[in-house]
Design an enzyme around this catalytic site. Sequence first.
Site, PDB file in Angstrom:
ATOM      1  N   TYR A 141       0.828  -1.213   0.000  1.00  0.00           N
ATOM      2  CA  TYR A 141       0.000   0.000   0.000  1.00  0.00           C
ATOM      3  C   TYR A 141       0.864   1.266   0.000  1.00  0.00           C
ATOM      4  O   TYR A 141       0.448   2.294  -0.512  1.00  0.00           O
ATOM      5  CB  TYR A 141      -0.900   0.041   1.242  1.00  0.00           C
ATOM      6  CG  TYR A 141      -2.261  -0.577   1.062  1.00  0.00           C
ATOM      7  CD1 TYR A 141      -2.400  -1.912   0.718  1.00  0.00           C
ATOM      8  CD2 TYR A 141      -3.417   0.178   1.253  1.00  0.00           C
ATOM      9  CE1 TYR A 141      -3.651  -2.483   0.574  1.00  0.00           C
ATOM     10  CE2 TYR A 141      -4.674  -0.385   1.110  1.00  0.00           C
ATOM     11  CZ  TYR A 141      -4.783  -1.719   0.773  1.00  0.00           C
ATOM     12  OH  TYR A 141      -6.024  -2.277   0.634  1.00  0.00           O
ATOM     13  N   LYS A 191       2.645 -15.320   2.454  1.00  0.00           N
ATOM     14  CA  LYS A 191       2.794 -16.093   1.216  1.00  0.00           C
ATOM     15  C   LYS A 191       4.281 -16.429   1.100  1.00  0.00           C
ATOM     16  O   LYS A 191       4.958 -16.091   0.120  1.00  0.00           O
ATOM     17  CB  LYS A 191       2.265 -15.253   0.040  1.00  0.00           C
ATOM     18  CG  LYS A 191       2.172 -15.985  -1.286  1.00  0.00           C
ATOM     19  CD  LYS A 191       1.090 -17.058  -1.316  1.00  0.00           C
ATOM     20  CE  LYS A 191       1.192 -17.858  -2.619  1.00  0.00           C
ATOM     21  NZ  LYS A 191       0.324 -19.047  -2.622  1.00  0.00           N
ATOM     22  N   ASP A 223      -3.590 -18.033   0.719  1.00  0.00           N
ATOM     23  CA  ASP A 223      -4.616 -18.729  -0.075  1.00  0.00           C
ATOM     24  C   ASP A 223      -5.314 -19.789   0.776  1.00  0.00           C
ATOM     25  O   ASP A 223      -6.535 -19.929   0.759  1.00  0.00           O
ATOM     26  CB  ASP A 223      -4.027 -19.319  -1.371  1.00  0.00           C
ATOM     27  CG  ASP A 223      -2.731 -20.090  -1.159  1.00  0.00           C
ATOM     28  OD1 ASP A 223      -2.179 -20.062  -0.032  1.00  0.00           O
ATOM     29  OD2 ASP A 223      -2.248 -20.730  -2.120  1.00  0.00           O
ATOM     30  N   ASP A 247      -6.480  -6.690   4.115  1.00  0.00           N
ATOM     31  CA  ASP A 247      -7.606  -6.024   3.447  1.00  0.00           C
ATOM     32  C   ASP A 247      -8.550  -7.070   2.869  1.00  0.00           C
ATOM     33  O   ASP A 247      -9.765  -7.028   3.079  1.00  0.00           O
ATOM     34  CB  ASP A 247      -7.070  -5.116   2.333  1.00  0.00           C
ATOM     35  CG  ASP A 247      -8.192  -4.422   1.585  1.00  0.00           C
ATOM     36  OD1 ASP A 247      -9.105  -3.880   2.245  1.00  0.00           O
ATOM     37  OD2 ASP A 247      -8.179  -4.430   0.334  1.00  0.00           O
ATOM     38  N   ASP A 251     -12.487  -8.580   4.549  1.00  0.00           N
ATOM     39  CA  ASP A 251     -13.796  -8.543   3.877  1.00  0.00           C
ATOM     40  C   ASP A 251     -14.414  -9.939   3.856  1.00  0.00           C
ATOM     41  O   ASP A 251     -15.611 -10.112   4.074  1.00  0.00           O
ATOM     42  CB  ASP A 251     -13.675  -8.033   2.426  1.00  0.00           C
ATOM     43  CG  ASP A 251     -13.861  -6.528   2.313  1.00  0.00           C
ATOM     44  OD1 ASP A 251     -13.452  -5.810   3.258  1.00  0.00           O
ATOM     45  OD2 ASP A 251     -14.403  -6.064   1.292  1.00  0.00           O
TER      46      ASP A 251
HETATM   47  C1  IPM Z   1     -10.410  -0.748   3.925  1.00  0.00           C
HETATM   48  C2  IPM Z   1     -10.645  -0.135   2.579  1.00  0.00           C
HETATM   49  C3  IPM Z   1      -9.435   0.722   2.228  1.00  0.00           C
HETATM   50  C4  IPM Z   1      -8.232  -0.208   2.145  1.00  0.00           C
HETATM   51  C5  IPM Z   1      -9.588   1.567   0.956  1.00  0.00           C
HETATM   52  C6  IPM Z   1     -10.791   2.476   1.026  1.00  0.00           C
HETATM   53  C7  IPM Z   1      -8.353   2.350   0.648  1.00  0.00           C
HETATM   54  O1  IPM Z   1     -10.895  -1.104   1.626  1.00  0.00           O
HETATM   55  O2  IPM Z   1     -10.301  -0.006   4.903  1.00  0.00           O
HETATM   56  O3  IPM Z   1     -10.335  -1.966   4.016  1.00  0.00           O
HETATM   57  O4  IPM Z   1      -7.989  -0.803   1.112  1.00  0.00           O
HETATM   58  O5  IPM Z   1      -7.541  -0.316   3.147  1.00  0.00           O
HETATM   59 MN    MN Z   2     -10.943  -3.118   2.424  1.00  0.00          MN
END
Ligand code: IPM
Ligand code: MN
Length: 356
Positions: A141, A191, A223, A247, A251
């Site tokens: 990042y 990884k 993975d 990240d 999710d």
């Molecule tokens: C998160 C979001 C951010 C990230 C974006 C909005 C830059 O997806 O906080 O997980 O990728 O970290």
């Molecule tokens: Mn995110």
Amino acid sequence: MMKKIVVIPGDGIGGEITRSAVEVLKKTDEKFRLGLSYEEHDAGGTAYDKFGTPLPESTLEACKQADAVLFGAVGGEKWDNVEPSLRPEKAILGLRKGLGLYANLRPVKVADALVEYSPLKPELVKGVDLVIVRELVGGIYFGDRCESEQHNGAERAWDLENYSVPEVERIAKLAFETAKVRRGKVTSVDKANVLATSRLWRRTVTKLAGEHKDVELNHLYVDNCAMQLAVRPTQFDVIVTGNLFGDILSDEAAVIGGSIGLMPSASIGELTSLYEPIHGSAPDIAGKGIANPMGTILSAAMLLRYSLGLEKEADALDAAVSAALDAGLRTADIAGKGDVSLSTQQMGQAIRSRLC
Ligand code: IPM
Ligand code: MN
């Protein structure tokens, strides 16, 4: 002593959900006399439209002066063609860097009332209680990048990942400490079969484990971890990983709990920390008043707990959210067949009335 909370609504549903969370905080304040004050600041696409930059200097400065920051969300299609360095996402990335928010804690706890709503089978998700500890100011990042260059007659782009030993040690230490007050297990995700940064990550975490003998450590490739989260999520207690893997996995883990709309996060810094739901700006439902405020309200609870040391008050907030869920109250994202969907405001009100 007043405690100052900087509130950054941002874009999309950010305004609706932060408003709801602030109302809940105000009610908590009335009850427990906490002396909280609020100061609203712009960031993201909204700030870009107003000031030509997604992160005005005044916003960053205000955050530095605050006791804690409550953040909504940034981003939206409207700004998709904005120059990369001025995209709304740069606001949150700039805040992470500018405030030194090195660790992102993303807890996933599946409420019994919501087991049915998970895309996974109820028997798999019942009892899931894990936290992802994501490194937040390093890795790919924040490495060097090139948006476009010519190479062997073709256009290419690149992003560099790097991690240093102190960066890995800092996040791993927090993961071990987090595990100690939980079930004592850390899974480090990398990884290492391919990436040099991952091999350094694994070596460093393994070495540090020597100082935390009461914590059980295992390693998974990313993975495999993605698969394990879907196959047997109850095996996890604390997952520690780098910025990009964190990240993606967070999710995935979030949706196990039925809706990403429920999931809070804390981004921990040396001085100030920032609290935000993990769902993002959801432009498709922005302005409709139907977003689930629970992720933001639970983030506000983390704010009380971690930045202000208000354990009892944070527990009360968590309990009010659970009580609303147990009473069968649902917003659209978690409504099943036959459920009435409450608006953001109605859900906020329902949670406020359950604060005790
Ligand atoms: C998160 C979001 C951010 C990230 C974006 C909005 C830059 O997806 O906080 O997980 O990728 O970290
Ligand atoms: Mn995110």
